[in-house]
Design an enzyme around this catalytic site. Structure first.
Site, short mmCIF file in Angstrom:
data_model
loop_
_atom_site.label_atom_id
_atom_site.label_comp_id
_atom_site.label_asym_id
_atom_site.label_seq_id
_atom_site.Cartn_x
_atom_site.Cartn_y
_atom_site.Cartn_z
N HIS A 100 53.30 30.73 35.40
CA HIS A 100 52.27 31.79 35.41
C HIS A 100 50.88 31.14 35.48
CE1 HIS A 100 49.66 35.02 34.08
NE2 HIS A 100 50.62 35.85 34.44
N GLU A 172 51.51 36.61 42.33
CA GLU A 172 50.50 37.16 41.43
C GLU A 172 49.15 36.53 41.74
OE1 GLU A 172 52.71 38.77 37.76
OE2 GLU A 172 52.05 36.76 37.31
#
Ligand code: PGA
Length: 257
Positions: A100, A172
């Protein structure tokens, strides 16, 4: 392009650094009041402290998958503050989130550690959920496809084709994530999702699921799911309350393929 998909629509949330055990219990109890619609694969990534608790609170026949937000590539050992893939699996994880942008930015995660963790996850029978995405400056300079393409190639570099089929990628864009994020439009994500599908297909011969994440909410979910290469959504804030997660799941019905 992959052929028409029989895969479920993946819709899940990472709690990031949120929720005590009591708050986790309340989330699960509320979520269990809602039957997950057919065709949707729901998943929840609690903080490590709540993972086993959530596993134990879900009924044994629950179809909601659980995962960890990070785990180390080493089997065990002197890695203070980390957990291993084996420990995550033991606590209830099926998925392991890797790379992430918050971990890349604040905790030194690199494309190389992402690749090591992806390999470690599959060697434990876990599904890597690999996050990729470009910063705003890269997008503004027109470098998004190259930047994200390299991230995906390196992330998959330690995996055999059959293992790539068991891997999920989440696109993302960093500029779309979090309170200061600007939600992406389907026009902005579509070329990236198509490119990721191509890179994965080239690396593995068969596509895994590719999700979109970054300020997903009830306003943009329907629009995002019109993209044919978007196989699901990875949600933060909008799903931290179970009621919000349920609203999103309702809006996803009909978006599965
Ligand atoms: P957000 O987080 O939905 O709160 O923007 C998304 C993510 O970081 O995966």
């Amino acid at each position: 392009m992959t052929s028409p998909k029989s895969r479920p629509l993946w819709v899940g949330t990472s709690w990031k650094m949120n929720k005590t055990l009591a708050e986790a219990d309340r989330f699960v109890d509320k979520l269990l009041t809602f039957p997950i619609p057919r065709g949707i694969q729901a998943f929840v990534l609690p903080a490590h402290t709540a993972l086993a608790r959530v596993r134990d609170r879900l009924p044994p026949d629950s179809h909601i998958l659980l995962g960890a937000q990070n785990a180390h590539w080493a089997r065990e050992g002197s890695w203070t503050g980390e957990i291993s893939m084996r420990m995550a699996k033991d606590a209830g994880a099926t998925l392991i989130e890797i790379g992430h942008s918050e971990r890349r930015e604040h905790f030194g995660e690199t494309d190389r550690t992402v690749a090591l963790k992806a390999a470690a996850a599959v060697s434990h029978g876990l599904i890597p959920l690999i996050c990729v995405g470009e910063p705003l400056a890269v997008r503004d300079a027109g470098g998004t496809l190259d930047f994200v393409g390299v991230q995906v190639q390196i992330a998959l570099s330690e995996l055999a084709p059959a293992e790539i089929e068991q891997t999920i990628i989440a696109y993302e864009p960093i500029w779309a994530i979090g309170e200061d994020g600007v939600p992406a439009t389907v026009d902005q994500i579509a070329p990236v999702m198509a490119m990721i599908d191509d890179v994965v297909t080239t690396a593995g011969g068969s596509a895994c699921a590719v999700l979109y994440g970054g300020s997903v909410d009830t306003e943009n979910v329907a629009d995002l799911l019109t993209d044919p290469n978007t196989h699901g959504l990875f949600v933060g804030r909008a799903a931290w309350e179970a009621s919000g997660f349920i609203e999103l799941l309702k809006l996803c019905v009909g978006g599965s393929q």
